[in-house]
Write an enzyme that holds these catalytic residues in place. Structure first.
Site, short mmCIF file in Angstrom:
data_model
loop_
_atom_site.label_atom_id
_atom_site.label_comp_id
_atom_site.label_asym_id
_atom_site.label_seq_id
_atom_site.Cartn_x
_atom_site.Cartn_y
_atom_site.Cartn_z
N GLY A 14 -4.78 4.03 7.61
CA GLY A 14 -3.83 3.27 8.24
C GLY A 14 -3.16 4.18 9.48
O GLY A 14 -3.49 3.63 10.47
N ARG A 15 -2.65 5.16 9.40
CA ARG A 15 -2.00 6.02 10.37
C ARG A 15 -2.90 6.33 11.36
O ARG A 15 -2.70 6.00 12.42
CB ARG A 15 -1.26 7.24 9.97
N CYS A 51 26.59 3.64 10.40
CA CYS A 51 27.73 4.52 10.11
C CYS A 51 27.24 5.43 8.90
O CYS A 51 27.57 5.37 7.58
CB CYS A 51 28.72 3.80 9.56
N GLY A 71 -5.22 8.91 4.67
CA GLY A 71 -4.54 10.19 4.78
C GLY A 71 -4.58 10.88 5.73
O GLY A 71 -4.16 11.98 6.30
N ARG A 108 11.49 7.42 9.62
CA ARG A 108 10.67 8.51 9.32
C ARG A 108 11.53 10.06 9.43
O ARG A 108 11.45 10.83 8.60
CB ARG A 108 9.61 8.71 9.85
N1 LLP Z 1 -4.54 4.56 0.20
C1 LLP Z 1 -3.32 4.29 -0.53
C2 LLP Z 1 -3.66 4.32 -2.04
C3 LLP Z 1 -2.22 5.01 0.00
O1 LLP Z 1 -1.25 4.96 -0.78
C4 LLP Z 1 -2.00 5.11 1.27
C5 LLP Z 1 -0.61 5.39 2.17
C6 LLP Z 1 -3.09 4.90 2.24
C7 LLP Z 1 -4.29 4.77 1.65
C8 LLP Z 1 -2.98 5.08 3.71
O2 LLP Z 1 -2.70 6.18 4.22
P1 LLP Z 1 -2.79 6.75 5.75
O3 LLP Z 1 -4.12 6.85 6.00
O4 LLP Z 1 -2.02 5.76 6.39
O5 LLP Z 1 -2.24 8.04 5.56
N2 LLP Z 1 5.60 6.25 4.84
C9 LLP Z 1 4.88 7.56 4.95
C10 LLP Z 1 3.47 7.28 4.60
C11 LLP Z 1 3.44 6.76 3.33
C12 LLP Z 1 1.85 6.71 2.85
C13 LLP Z 1 1.71 5.88 1.59
N3 LLP Z 1 0.17 5.69 1.08
C14 LLP Z 1 5.08 8.10 6.69
O6 LLP Z 1 6.01 7.28 7.28
O7 LLP Z 1 4.71 9.04 6.49
#
Ligand code: LLP
Length: 430
Positions: free
Chosen positions: A288-289, A359, A244, A328
């Site tokens: 991730g991000r 559209c 996150g 997004r």
């Molecule tokens: N672990 C779990 C259980 C998760 O649900 C997620 C992301 C992560 C790790 C990784 O989170 P990160 O480090 O990437 O923030 N589509 C949205 C983001 C959705 C995230 C869902 N879960 C966006 O475009 O902002």
């Protein structure tokens, strides 16, 4: 001038990625396309290495951020684990590179087939999100005659201060088990013959810019670990604090970098254990991000400029990318920095809404941006490395885009080619 990372910058009037002119890449391929900097990703992996070397910490790459096989391979080569949420993601991880991998499996709705696939592939841990899921895991493991390694996902009820759609650690969110029900979950897991309770996990949301919610969640998890020991006698061998960590989406935003984040949070856990003269458990994160988000841009061409002279006086730039390629903005009201691929001196600055060909009025990518634009210009959206290609769809029967990487050695490689039309309807039966 650098844009959101040192990997994207202007030299004279042209935008470059690690020494390669973006306009030259596009000449060889087409638009729209995603372009990633391998060096940006490797730099982040290096930060992870610095924060974790010599410690029992595993950073799992959250595959959903960008599941391209080449990116998984990069993460795998640096010995990251993987956080997956479906059989599809698990399969991607398994085929992306050889060798053993630490995989954690999250998600509120795992099917029996997915649980079976995970267990057969010897994953590190299933992050359990409900009492019913425990029963399912136990019976699938019984069928395979093995013990399923599990961790219980606790919902720590912490406000991550982010968009409500990507907040997951509040009581009203569907994720995890509350601390009130958590002890019962551990007791149940302990009693199940085909389940082996290994850990605890939590994930409070995504794009979190302040360190405070992470600290709060960590402290709540630690307090709960204490209760688990006192009330059930279970000694946990790992703590997974999820992911996150946010990234800047504009040049003005300040942020915590990966190395700092990992050190700060892991030290809270290590200190807590050391104060009690206990050995700290294996620590995991699911990021991730923060690993790939600012490694990528989406390049698109301006097809039409459309200005109205009425009292609303809107200026629309219609581009060849659309909400199906970059969802997004319309889904979360997200801001992505926009910049021209070549600086244009021949026209004046105007305020533009940048929209796609789909559209729907929801098909907008950026609003009220001050830019100098001419028809045919190339522009790009920044911070497109995470949750952009992975959230793309075929809406309006538009093809999925190509993805290109600028490698550290200066070579340019297409890592995903553009979908062709036959592939789009290949599964359909007429
Ligand atoms: N672990 C779990 C259980 C998760 O649900 C997620 C992301 C992560 C790790 C990784 O989170 P990160 O480090 O990437 O923030 N589509 C949205 C983001 C959705 C995230 C869902 N879960 C966006 O475009 O902002």
């Amino acid at each position: 001038m650098e844009l959101l990372s040192k990997n994207f910058y202007y030299k004279k009037n042209d935008l470059f990625c690690d020494g390669i002119k973006i306009a030259d890449i596009v000449k060889e391929y087409h638009t729209p396309t995603f372009i990633y900097s391998e060096s940006h990703i490797k730099n982040n992996l290096q930060q992870i290495k610095k924060a974790t070397t010599g410690k029992e910490i595993t950073v799992c790459y959250a595959v959903k951020a960008n599941p391209s096989l080449n990116i998984l391979k990069l993460a795998g080569m640096d010995r990251l684990g993987f956080d997956v949420v479906s059989e599809g993601e698990m399969r991607r991880v398994l085929i992306s590179s050889p060798g053993p991998k630490q995989i954690v499996f999250s998600g509120v709705g795992k099917t029996n087939e997915e649980i079976e696939f995970a267990l057969k592939n010897n994953i590190f841990s299933i992050n359990v999100e409900s009492l019913s899921e425990l029963t399912h895991i136990n019976s699938v493991a019984e069928g395979l005659n093995l013990k399923a390694p599990v961790s219980i996902r606790i919902n720590p009820d912490v406000d991550p201060v982010t968009h409500p759609y990507i907040s997951t650690g509040l009581r009203e969110n569907k994720f995890g088990i509350s601390t009130e029900d958590g002890i019962e979950a551990y007791k149940k897991a302990k009693a199940l013959p085909f389940v082996e309770v290994k850990g605890i996990d939590c994930h409070i949301g995504s794009q979190i810019m302040s360190i405070e919610p992470f600290k709060q969640a960590t402290e709540r998890v630690l307090g709960f670990v204490d209760r688990i020991l006192r009330e059930t006698g279970i000694v946990l061998t790992h703590i997974n604090l999820g992911g996150g960590l946010g990234i800047p989406y504009s040049n003005e935003e300040s942020h915590t970098d990966l190395e700092e984040f990992l050190k700060l949070i892991s030290n809270i856990v290590i200190d807590w254990y050391e104060k009690r003269r206990l050995k700290p458990p294996h620590l995991l994160f699911e990021l991730g991000r923060s690993i790939v988000g600012n490694s990528g841009i989406l390049v698109t061409r301006v097809l039409y400029l459309k200005s109205s002279t009425d009292r609303v006086g809107k200026n629309f730039a219609v581009v060849d990318a659309a909400m199906n390629d970059l969802i997004r903005p319309t889904l979360y009201d997200a801001y992505h920095e926009v910049a021209p691929i070549s600086l244009n001196a021949e026209t004046s600055t105007k305020v533009w809404d940048i929209v796609g060909p789909i559209c729907e009025s929801g098909d907008w990518l950026a609003k009220a941006r001050r830019l100098k634009l001419l028809e045919g210009d190339l522009i790009c959206f920044f911070s497109a490395g995470a949750y952009c290609s992975s959230m793309a769809s075929n809406y309006n029967s538009r093809r999925k885009l190509s993805e290109i990487i600028v490698n550290c050695n200066g070579s340019v490689k297409e890592i995903v080619r553009r979908e062709n039309y036959e592939e789009m309807w290949a599964r359909e039966i007429t």
